[in-house]
Design a protein around this motif. Structure first.
Motif, PDB file in Angstrom:
ATOM      1  N   ALA A 393      -2.489  43.214 -11.192  1.00  0.00           N
ATOM      2  CA  ALA A 393      -2.991  44.074 -12.276  1.00  0.00           C
ATOM      3  C   ALA A 393      -2.316  45.289 -12.270  1.00  0.00           C
ATOM      4  O   ALA A 393      -2.654  46.316 -11.661  1.00  0.00           O
ATOM      5  N   VAL A 394      -1.179  45.511 -13.264  1.00  0.00           N
ATOM      6  CA  VAL A 394      -0.401  46.629 -13.365  1.00  0.00           C
ATOM      7  C   VAL A 394      -0.227  46.782 -14.723  1.00  0.00           C
ATOM      8  O   VAL A 394      -0.353  45.998 -15.551  1.00  0.00           O
ATOM      9  N   LEU A 407       5.562  50.504 -12.988  1.00  0.00           N
ATOM     10  CA  LEU A 407       4.374  49.745 -12.994  1.00  0.00           C
ATOM     11  C   LEU A 407       3.317  50.588 -12.149  1.00  0.00           C
ATOM     12  O   LEU A 407       3.299  50.723 -10.935  1.00  0.00           O
ATOM     13  N   ALA A 408       2.195  50.730 -12.859  1.00  0.00           N
ATOM     14  CA  ALA A 408       1.198  51.594 -12.103  1.00  0.00           C
ATOM     15  C   ALA A 408      -0.063  50.566 -11.889  1.00  0.00           C
ATOM     16  O   ALA A 408      -0.267  49.735 -12.646  1.00  0.00           O
ATOM     17  N   SER A 414      -0.897  54.237  -7.233  1.00  0.00           N
ATOM     18  CA  SER A 414       0.417  54.125  -6.895  1.00  0.00           C
ATOM     19  C   SER A 414       0.984  53.488  -7.917  1.00  0.00           C
ATOM     20  O   SER A 414       0.568  52.791  -8.819  1.00  0.00           O
ATOM     21  N   ALA A 415       2.422  53.421  -7.925  1.00  0.00           N
ATOM     22  CA  ALA A 415       3.182  52.903  -8.686  1.00  0.00           C
ATOM     23  C   ALA A 415       4.696  52.422  -8.205  1.00  0.00           C
ATOM     24  O   ALA A 415       4.825  53.122  -7.279  1.00  0.00           O
ATOM     25  N   ILE A 416       5.325  51.665  -8.878  1.00  0.00           N
ATOM     26  CA  ILE A 416       6.700  51.286  -8.644  1.00  0.00           C
ATOM     27  C   ILE A 416       7.497  51.318  -9.716  1.00  0.00           C
ATOM     28  O   ILE A 416       7.401  50.889 -10.959  1.00  0.00           O
ATOM     29  N   VAL A 443      -2.116  43.906 -16.574  1.00  0.00           N
ATOM     30  CA  VAL A 443      -1.682  42.493 -16.662  1.00  0.00           C
ATOM     31  C   VAL A 443      -1.055  42.050 -15.229  1.00  0.00           C
ATOM     32  O   VAL A 443      -0.494  42.827 -14.646  1.00  0.00           O
ATOM     33  N   PRO A 444      -1.159  40.948 -15.053  1.00  0.00           N
ATOM     34  CA  PRO A 444      -0.476  40.130 -13.888  1.00  0.00           C
ATOM     35  C   PRO A 444       0.864  40.176 -14.250  1.00  0.00           C
ATOM     36  O   PRO A 444       1.391  39.756 -15.360  1.00  0.00           O
TER      37      PRO A 444
END
Length: 467
Positions: A393-394, A407-408, A414-416, A443-444
């Protein structure tokens, strides 16, 4: 279509297209107007769709699709297109996804012209299976002594190439990294060509990566020298690993051989390595074209084992590879993994049932788990660019500086960063698709996590959507 007659989604069909132009052309043909005599039929595990499409000539193009071939869907069309599948096959399948009113099911089976092609295709598959490992029609193996001598000659040539590369790296470091800043690709072309001559394409690819960093120089940022040194270190580690490959643990030695360009024969793997049977969900499918070869990468996830797998298929320039597994299908099948310290690449073996739709995503984790998975894989394979991961779920959001996206996690802790160079389309189309589907909600997302960030490949809402 599975054994119960379920139809694919439009996204699954479009995932088969060899390029964007074919997707657009196929979508234009996804209407009843140009089609006649279309139908679909399921007989046990076998399913097919057929139809005749009016073209510019006096005779319509006859199109038939075998949906349940051993190596994925099979396509045939009387049109002269060299693309595979052609726009008529894509249009027919898109029309079929709309239901019985568009392409009705036929209790009597396909017409003669379609049935004859389907029968010939299945006979070819049976002959190939009989000639494969353990089949009654297997040909006598090649001279093992001659094969051993060829392997030894290639090993010596690669070792000579690795030694030459070591000398080139030593000269580079002795002269200083500043000596190559902005110098272009010319001085590296010869080195890469020498690695190709040495039958070490993996080393040649690494040299070209080194050249791209050196050629960009300070124009790529102030850290270009650090990046160049890192690439030199990875290349040095790989060449030294090959020169000492006999002393390495077996799994690491297999990884080193693969990285320099020595690959295992698929038939040999199927004959000698125990398979892993599972229900493999097709997570993503992506094609790349270098002008000479089309490479299709298909990512799978095992429902019971939880393992990730990557299946590669190749096609000549201008033709998509024959193996095509639409996103969202699940296969009860055997996979045989190539030997490696961190096995990922696999060969598709026996299929035990027809593919069945499986629209739900597999279980995933957060961004920290994704980075951890890549870190663990990197520990076993230091030359690894990325590792496939599932994020549960991001939400895509702009980064703090406004220069990129990330993407959080749903909790916002955290995020990437997003890396869209290797996926999602070079024009950022994947980013806007992902943002539109998300709508600000978690969303996945499935993709690859690497040192440059996360490359999104598929999301779900509620059906899987290729990015």
């Amino acid at each position: 279509m599975n054994r119960q007659g379920e139809r694919w989604t439009a996204e699954q069909v479009l995932a088969l297209a060899p390029d964007a132009a074919s997707r657009k052309a196929g979508a234009k043909l996804a209407a009843p107007g140009p089609w006649s005599g279309s139908g679909a039929h399921t007989d046990g595990d076998a399913s097919a769709v057929w139809g005749e499409c009016k073209g510019s000539g006096s005779k319509p193009y006859r199109t038939v699709v075998d949906l349940t071939g051993q190596d994925g869907p099979g396509f045939h069309c009387s049109c002269p297109s060299r693309k595979f599948p052609c726009k008529h096959a894509l249009g027919l399948l898109l029309l079929w996804t709309e239901g019985e009113a568009s392409v009705p099911s036929s209790a009597g089976g396909p017409p003669d012209w379609a049935g004859q092609w389907l029968e010939r295709r299945r006979q070819r598959v049976e002959r190939a299976a009989g000639a494969g490992p353990g089949g009654g029609g297997a040909q006598a193996p090649a001279d093992p002594e001659a094969a051993r001598r060829r392997a030894e000659r290639r090993a010596r040539r690669i070792a000579e190439g690795a030694s030459e590369l070591e000398q080139r790296l030593a000269d580079l470091l002795r002269g200083g990294l500043a000596s190559v800043e902005g110098a272009g690709y010319g001085q590296w072309d010869e080195t890469a060509a020498r690695m190709v001559d040495a039958q070490a394409p993996g080393l040649a690819a690494r040299v070209r990566e080194l050249a791209s960093v050196a050629g960009a120089g300070s124009g790529a940022g102030t850290d270009w020298a650090s990046r160049l040194l890192e690439e030199c270190a990875l290349l040095h580690t790989l060449s030294q690993g090959y020169l000492r490959v006999e002393r390495l643990p077996e799994a690491l030695a297999a990884t080193v051989r693969t990285r320099v360009g020595l690959t295992s024969d698929a038939a040999g793997l199927l004959a000698s390595v125990p398979p892993v049977r599972d229900h493999w969900l097709v997570l993503a499918q992506r094609d790349s074209n270098d002008g000479r070869l089309v490479t299709r990468r298909i990512w799978l996830h095992g429902r019971s084992t939880g393992r990730m797998a990557l299946v590669l298929s190749y096609g000549a320039a201008g033709r998509a590879p024959e193996l095509s597994l639409p996103v969202g299908l699940a296969l009860d099948a055997d996979l045989v993994f190539h030997p490696a310290a961190r096995p990922l690449r696999a060969v598709l073996g026996t299929r035990h049932a027809a593919p069945a739709p499986s629209p739900a995503p597999p279980p995933g984790g957060d961004t920290a788990a994704a980075l951890g998975a890549y870190g663990e894989a990197l520990r076993d394979d230091p030359w690894l660019e990325s590792w496939p991961v599932m994020l549960s779920a991001v939400t895509p959001v702009p980064d703090a500086g406004g220069s990129g996206w990330q993407l959080a996690d749903a909790d916002g802790e955290s995020a990437i960063p997003l890396d869209l160079r290797g996926g999602g389309g070079g024009d950022g189309m994947g980013l806007w698709q992902l943002t539109a589907i998300s709508g600000g909600r978690p969303v996945p997302v499935f993709g690859e996590c690497g040192h440059r960030g996360f490359t999104p490949l598929t999301t779900w809402e509620p059906e899987p959507v290729a990015l």
